[in-house]
Design a protein around this motif. Sequence first.
Motif, PDB file in Angstrom:
ATOM      1  N   VAL A  84       0.839  -1.204   0.000  1.00 55.74           N
ATOM      2  CA  VAL A  84       0.000   0.000   0.000  1.00 55.74           C
ATOM      3  C   VAL A  84       0.874   1.255   0.000  1.00 55.74           C
ATOM      4  O   VAL A  84       0.641   2.189  -0.769  1.00 55.74           O
ATOM      5  CB  VAL A  84      -0.965   0.000   1.219  1.00 55.74           C
ATOM      6  N   LYS A  85       1.900   1.260   0.848  1.00 57.75           N
ATOM      7  CA  LYS A  85       2.804   2.424   0.916  1.00 57.75           C
ATOM      8  C   LYS A  85       3.528   2.621  -0.406  1.00 57.75           C
ATOM      9  O   LYS A  85       3.681   3.749  -0.873  1.00 57.75           O
ATOM     10  CB  LYS A  85       3.820   2.239   2.047  1.00 57.75           C
ATOM     11  N   LYS A  86       3.995   1.528  -1.005  1.00 56.72           N
ATOM     12  CA  LYS A  86       4.709   1.610  -2.278  1.00 56.72           C
ATOM     13  C   LYS A  86       3.789   2.158  -3.370  1.00 56.72           C
ATOM     14  O   LYS A  86       4.173   3.033  -4.151  1.00 56.72           O
ATOM     15  CB  LYS A  86       5.232   0.228  -2.664  1.00 56.72           C
ATOM     16  N   GLU A  87       2.551   1.646  -3.421  1.00 58.07           N
ATOM     17  CA  GLU A  87       1.589   2.126  -4.417  1.00 58.07           C
ATOM     18  C   GLU A  87       1.276   3.601  -4.206  1.00 58.07           C
ATOM     19  O   GLU A  87       1.149   4.362  -5.165  1.00 58.07           O
ATOM     20  CB  GLU A  87       0.293   1.310  -4.354  1.00 58.07           C
ATOM     21  N   LYS A  88       1.149   3.988  -2.936  1.00 58.26           N
ATOM     22  CA  LYS A  88       0.850   5.382  -2.626  1.00 58.26           C
ATOM     23  C   LYS A  88       1.976   6.285  -3.118  1.00 58.26           C
ATOM     24  O   LYS A  88       1.730   7.335  -3.710  1.00 58.26           O
ATOM     25  CB  LYS A  88       0.663   5.540  -1.106  1.00 58.26           C
ATOM     26  N   LYS A  89       3.229   5.861  -2.874  1.00 57.37           N
ATOM     27  CA  LYS A  89       4.380   6.629  -3.350  1.00 57.37           C
ATOM     28  C   LYS A  89       4.375   6.720  -4.867  1.00 57.37           C
ATOM     29  O   LYS A  89       4.611   7.781  -5.442  1.00 57.37           O
ATOM     30  CB  LYS A  89       5.692   5.970  -2.893  1.00 57.37           C
ATOM     31  N   GLN A  90       4.124   5.577  -5.537  1.00 53.68           N
ATOM     32  CA  GLN A  90       4.104   5.560  -7.000  1.00 53.68           C
ATOM     33  C   GLN A  90       2.993   6.446  -7.535  1.00 53.68           C
ATOM     34  O   GLN A  90       3.191   7.205  -8.480  1.00 53.68           O
ATOM     35  CB  GLN A  90       3.943   4.130  -7.526  1.00 53.68           C
ATOM     36  N   ASN A  91       1.805   6.337  -6.925  1.00 55.79           N
ATOM     37  CA  ASN A  91       0.669   7.152  -7.372  1.00 55.79           C
ATOM     38  C   ASN A  91       0.950   8.634  -7.157  1.00 55.79           C
ATOM     39  O   ASN A  91       0.579   9.470  -7.983  1.00 55.79           O
ATOM     40  CB  ASN A  91      -0.618   6.742  -6.654  1.00 55.79           C
ATOM     41  N   ASN A  92       1.608   8.948  -6.044  1.00 58.18           N
ATOM     42  CA  ASN A  92       1.973  10.331  -5.760  1.00 58.18           C
ATOM     43  C   ASN A  92       2.930  10.852  -6.814  1.00 58.18           C
ATOM     44  O   ASN A  92       2.761  11.960  -7.330  1.00 58.18           O
ATOM     45  CB  ASN A  92       2.633  10.399  -4.373  1.00 58.18           C
TER      46      ASN A  92
END
Length: 190
Positions: A84-92
């Motif tokens: 979730v954190k990795k996806e959030k960073k990527q989406n950001n």
Amino acid sequence: MMNDIDALEAFKKGDKKAFKFLFNKYYDRLVAYIMTYSHNKMISEDVVQQAFVSLWEGRDKLNDMRSPKNYLYAIAYNRYMDIVKKEKKQNNALSQIYERALQDRIVEDKEALELRVKKMNQIIETLPPKCKKILKMNKIEGVKYKNIAEIMGISLKTVESQMSIAYKKIRKGFENDKLILVFIDDFFSI
């Protein structure tokens, strides 16, 4: 019949049957648990498989007296949160890139629009006076062809002819700009 404590003891020594026992006992439960967060079965299955790999790789650090259940649930949850954190960073990062690209595009589009408007005005200024007046009455003031003919004391055919001249001249001025040609065609068809 093996229980969790026996399985854990054998598992710490690298017993693959003990690992299989723990896997079979907890796999479906862990997938269901992670699905309550992810709402995606494939992601949940991947997370749980990673949790079992971590369990296998860290087997020598396990406490003999405790069941691996809590440990597995904690590993699976932490693995999911990492995703979730990795996806959030990527989406950001993607959002920032998209936003920058959009801002650049808006500036480019605004500049292009200003150039097109300027060019359109230059072309209109080169039209014969009667043609220019008819074009402005129709397209800017919204006066219908029939009313223009009455106001100017000319025939409806003359109004149509003058609008055709304006259309052809403007279209010729933008013949290399496909985007504006679509707009011009729509504008004159109204």
